[in-house]
Design an enzyme around this catalytic site. Structure first.
Site, PDB file in Angstrom:
ATOM      1  N   CYS A   1      -6.386  -3.841   6.876  1.00  0.00           N
ATOM      2  CA  CYS A   1      -7.611  -3.042   6.801  1.00  0.00           C
ATOM      3  C   CYS A   1      -8.705  -3.698   5.965  1.00  0.00           C
ATOM      4  O   CYS A   1      -9.887  -3.467   6.209  1.00  0.00           O
ATOM      5  CB  CYS A   1      -7.297  -1.638   6.277  1.00  0.00           C
ATOM      6  SG  CYS A   1      -6.709  -1.574   4.572  1.00  0.00           S
TER       7      CYS A   1
ATOM      8  N   CYS B   1       0.833  -1.200   0.000  1.00  0.00           N
ATOM      9  CA  CYS B   1       0.000   0.000   0.000  1.00  0.00           C
ATOM     10  C   CYS B   1       0.870   1.253   0.000  1.00  0.00           C
ATOM     11  O   CYS B   1       0.592   2.217  -0.726  1.00  0.00           O
ATOM     12  CB  CYS B   1      -0.934  -0.007   1.207  1.00  0.00           C
ATOM     13  SG  CYS B   1      -2.125   1.343   1.220  1.00  0.00           S
TER      14      CYS B   1
END
Length: 361
Positions: free
Chosen positions: A194, A101
């Site tokens: 997440c 990410c």
């Protein structure tokens, strides 16, 4: 300077934004929407990308009197992070989605959009620093240092970044947030994946990859039990193997190798996990010293052990080999190997760059 602050909704990015404002920059806050699922909340998870996090980020920006925007990177995130995570496990690797990410979204994609809109830099709440020569250093707060997860960005990206809280101890950050009256001052740190808010990685991979039965064998090739998918296992895993046949000496077994092509998972002793040779590709460069043959230190997991090594980096072949001065255990394909030079001064160690581990011995 026009500065875009990446606002996660946590205390670190809150204080980073406040410091950017106090430094006199023209600041806006941006929260990255990484999921299409608007119902995802933080209620039962400690991720970093929920509706609650977005609302927290907005409140901080309102208090600071700076504009706030939500930018939708959900499609890019789905392909570059979630897709890569699933594909890596399907190949028998052990990826770190937070590194991916940072590499693909929080720096590359965010910077591209920010630069296109006329911003000069992106600021984040990461614990790392940039020295006067423009090179990344470890945070002096060793307990919070995040240079490992930043080792996958490029020098070109680093040149447009800064980390306002990089060397400040976490308790001091929380005290500073309290003085500002920030609602995030006591907010817990995020650590869950997440996009797996319930924390059940195996169930997520089972839905994403499906059943791929194979065999668990020992180092002699003896079959011990059948499994539903090699993606259930990671190098160094001990718990959850559920092997009924005990070892001769009663010692525990660990996953030592995963062959995704055949579905074979090999288990052995703790000693079998030790490696002294690492190969890596997909190299990222943060310092010109990361070239040719040189001595340095390597770290292969966040907050993991740092081991001295001799490196050979072939930029043309996009490949590096590391000969470790002492063994490391639990090194898996798909992990990042981040290289460091020990600090020559009072600042933290210098981050040279990184590669994705593709082989070990």
């Amino acid at each position: 300077m026009r500065v875009l602050v990446a606002m996660s909704g946590g205390v670190d990015s809150s204080v980073a934004a406040a410091r950017a404002v106090e430094a006199g920059h023209d600041v806006i806050g941006v929260h990255l929407a990484l999921h299409k699922d608007a119902q995802q909340t933080r209620e039962k998870a400690r991720g970093c990308c929920s509706l609650e996090d977005s609302a927290d980020a907005r409140r901080i920006c309102d208090k600071l009197g700076i504009p706030f925007y939500v930018w939708d990177f959900s499609e890019e995130f789905k392909e570059a992070v979630i897709g890569d995570f699933v594909d890596s496990y399907a190949r028998g690797e052990t990826p770190n989605p937070c590194l991916r990410c940072n590499e693909k979204i929080k720096f590359a994609a965010l910077l591209r959009k920010g630069m296109a809109l006329g911003f000069d830099a992106v600021a984040t709440g990461h614990y790392a620093t940039i020295d006067s020569d423009g090179y990344m250093r470890r945070s002096l707060d060793e307990n919070k240092d995040q240079s490992y997860v930043l080792g996958v960005i490029t020098k070109e990206e680093l040149d447009h970044c800064f980390f306002p809280i990089g060397d400040t101890p976490k308790p001091q950050i929380r005290e500073e947030a309290k003085r500002h009256g920030f609602s995030t001052a006591a907010k817990p740190d995020s650590y869950d994946i997440c996009f797996i808010p319930d924390g059940n990685t195996q169930a997520f991979l089972g839905r994403s990859i499906g059943l791929r039965p194979g065999m668990i064998v020992d180092t002699e090739g003896n079959e011990l039990k059948e499994h539903d998918g090699a993606w259930n296992y990671t190098i160094g895993q001990r718990k959850g193997l559920d092997i009924k046949t005990p070892t001769a000496d009663g010692s525990p077994r660990y996953v030592t190798d995963i062959d995704a092509a055949t579905g074979t998972v090999t288990v052995g002793s703790r000693a079998d996990l030790a490696v002294t040779h690492i190969e890596a590709d997909r190299l990222k460069y943060l310092h010109p010293a990361m070239e040719g043959d040189f001595d340095c230190e390597v770290q292969v997991r966040a907050h993991g052990s740092v081991v001295p090594c001799h490196a050979h980096v072939d930029r043309e072949a996009d490949r590096m080999t590391l000969e470790l001065n002492e063994p490391l255990s639990g090194v898996a394909r798909g992990q990042a190997a981040v290289l460091y030079l020990p600090s020559p001064d009072e600042l933290g160690d210098i981050v040279l760059g990184s590669g994705t581990i593709c082989g070990t011995e």
